[in-house]
Write a protein that holds these residues in place. Structure first.
Motif, short mmCIF file in Angstrom:
data_model
loop_
_atom_site.label_atom_id
_atom_site.label_comp_id
_atom_site.label_asym_id
_atom_site.label_seq_id
_atom_site.Cartn_x
_atom_site.Cartn_y
_atom_site.Cartn_z
N LYS A 111 104.41 22.65 -0.97
CA LYS A 111 102.96 23.17 -0.73
C LYS A 111 103.16 24.57 -0.56
O LYS A 111 104.05 25.07 -0.10
N GLN B 7 100.83 28.28 -0.05
CA GLN B 7 99.41 29.00 -0.01
C GLN B 7 99.29 30.10 -1.04
O GLN B 7 100.03 31.02 -0.81
N PHE C 41 95.54 26.53 -2.13
CA PHE C 41 97.06 25.93 -2.01
C PHE C 41 97.10 25.26 -3.15
O PHE C 41 96.51 24.61 -4.02
N THR D 144 90.22 25.22 -0.19
CA THR D 144 89.64 24.51 1.04
C THR D 144 88.28 24.72 1.36
O THR D 144 87.71 25.91 1.72
N THR E 107 89.50 18.64 1.63
CA THR E 107 90.41 19.65 1.16
C THR E 107 91.10 20.47 2.20
O THR E 107 92.29 20.61 2.33
N HIS E 108 90.49 20.50 3.49
CA HIS E 108 91.40 20.92 4.50
C HIS E 108 92.33 19.96 4.99
O HIS E 108 93.45 20.29 5.42
N ALA F 227 95.24 20.41 3.03
CA ALA F 227 96.05 21.56 3.13
C ALA F 227 96.94 21.38 4.33
O ALA F 227 97.83 21.93 4.62
N GLY G 101 93.49 28.05 5.58
CA GLY G 101 92.50 27.52 4.71
C GLY G 101 91.07 27.52 5.54
O GLY G 101 90.25 27.17 4.70
#
Ligand code: FAD
Ligand code: FES
Ligand code: MG
Length: 284
Positions: free
Chosen positions: A7, A9, A15, A66, A71-72, A75, A283
């Motif tokens: 992952k 950012q 992301f 996000t 989507t949060h 992340a 995010g």
């Protein structure tokens, strides 16, 4: 279940995640997407484009912004953790051929789904001009990767903090005005951006392909959530698209339909932050 390998950012809200999915990595083509279910059998299903894939490693790359609850949640996942399931590759691959000169326009997060198309257009022998647009410097993504494939790269920002202070339609118009004009344009980004790119290209009779990001649920043509009007006919973005001739798309109707669940989405987003204590999170 699919294991998260890495992952990263890329910007305040964007992301990049590499996820194990060997069969999808081997089968996917430019322009195709996945339906991802993050955390439970009953969790929300969201469509995300396959931004890249590594067949040797058996992985796919997702790049997401996000914008709301799901989507949060994604992340917040870490490498070594799993997403509940991934369905794909879905949708029709991009129509790739040697057109001549192709102008590829990516707005915001749209630069990520545009990347495999730029790679494929270049591999087919096209001269590829890329335009990336973002609100500000921090939100410009994929500049380096695009630079490796594009014959020319133009960056524009709304506030002028990086590249030219302009909307993507400005350089697009300049390319369309040139002699010879481009043989094809591709635009991916917010619906309003794709609408105005279509208008700009249309004024110069440059054909334009857009990738629609309607609301999707099953992704297989059964729920009707992704219904759009294209050339006066009803089409389902998940099985008939996601790419269409921009000049035929009823963007107004599409934008109205995309706002249908706004209140519910905002409520979920707020609840997600409260329940998971995500204030100040990545995010957020
Ligand atoms: P919410 O707060 O629930 O919604 C925010 C906004 O996202 C909504 O107003 C709506 O416009 C959109 N949205 C919400 N639910 C859905 C849904 N089920 N399907 C589609 N859109 C929805 N985003 C990326 O960041 N990267 C990508 O590569 C990407 N590829 C996409 C490919 C396709 C074919 C489509 C249709 C959409 C793609 N999107 C992509 C958009 C992404 O699916 C939404 O941002 C995501 O679903 C938002 O979920 P949320 O719960 O976090 O936000
Ligand atoms: Fe259900 Fe397309 S997402 S019909
Ligand atoms: Mg949601």
């Amino acid at each position: 279940m699919n294991r998260i390998i890495s992952k990263k950012q890329l910007s305040a809200e964007v992301f990049e995640m590499v996820v194990e999915a060997p069969l999808i990595a081997g089968a996917r083509k430019a322009g195709q997407f996945l339906i991802v279910q993050i955390d439970s059998e009953w969790g929300e299903r969201i469509p995300l484009t396959i931004a890249d894939a590594d067949t040797a490693a058996g992985t796919v790359t997702l790049v997401f912004q996000t914008v709301g609850a799901t989507t949060h949640k994604l992340a917040w996942k870490e490498p070594g953790e799993f997403v509940e399931n991934i369905l794909g590759p879905l949708g029709n691959p991009t129509h790739i051929e040697k057109f001549g000169t192709v102008v590829c326009v990516g707005g915001g997060i749209g630069a990520a789904p545009l990347f495999p198309i730029v790679q494929a257009m270049k591999a087919a022998g096209n001269r590829v001009q890329v335009i990336i647009g973002a609100r500000s410097r921090e939100l410009v993504i994929f500049e380096e990767r695009m630079g490796q494939y594009a014959d020319g790269l133009t960056i524009v920002t709304d506030d002028g903090s990086y590249g030219r202070k302009a909307l993507v339609t400005e350089p697009l118009k300049e390319f369309c005005q040139a002699d010879p004009k481009p043989d094809m344009a591709v635009a991916i980004g917010p619906p309003i951006m794709m609408k105005f790119c279509t208008k700009t290209a249309g004024e110069f009779n440059v054909p334009i392909m857009v990738s629609l990001n309607t609301i999707m649920i099953d992704g297989t043509g059964m729920c009707g959530g992704c219904r759009v009007n294209v050339g006066g006919k009803t089409k389902f973005v998940c099985v008939d698209g996601p790419e269409f001739d921009g000049r035929l798309v009823d963007f107004e109707n599409m934008m109205i339909r995309m706002r249908a669940f706004k209140e519910r989405e905002e409520l979920d987003h707020h609840r997600c932050h409260l329940e998971l204590g995500l204030e100040g999170s990545p995010g957020s």
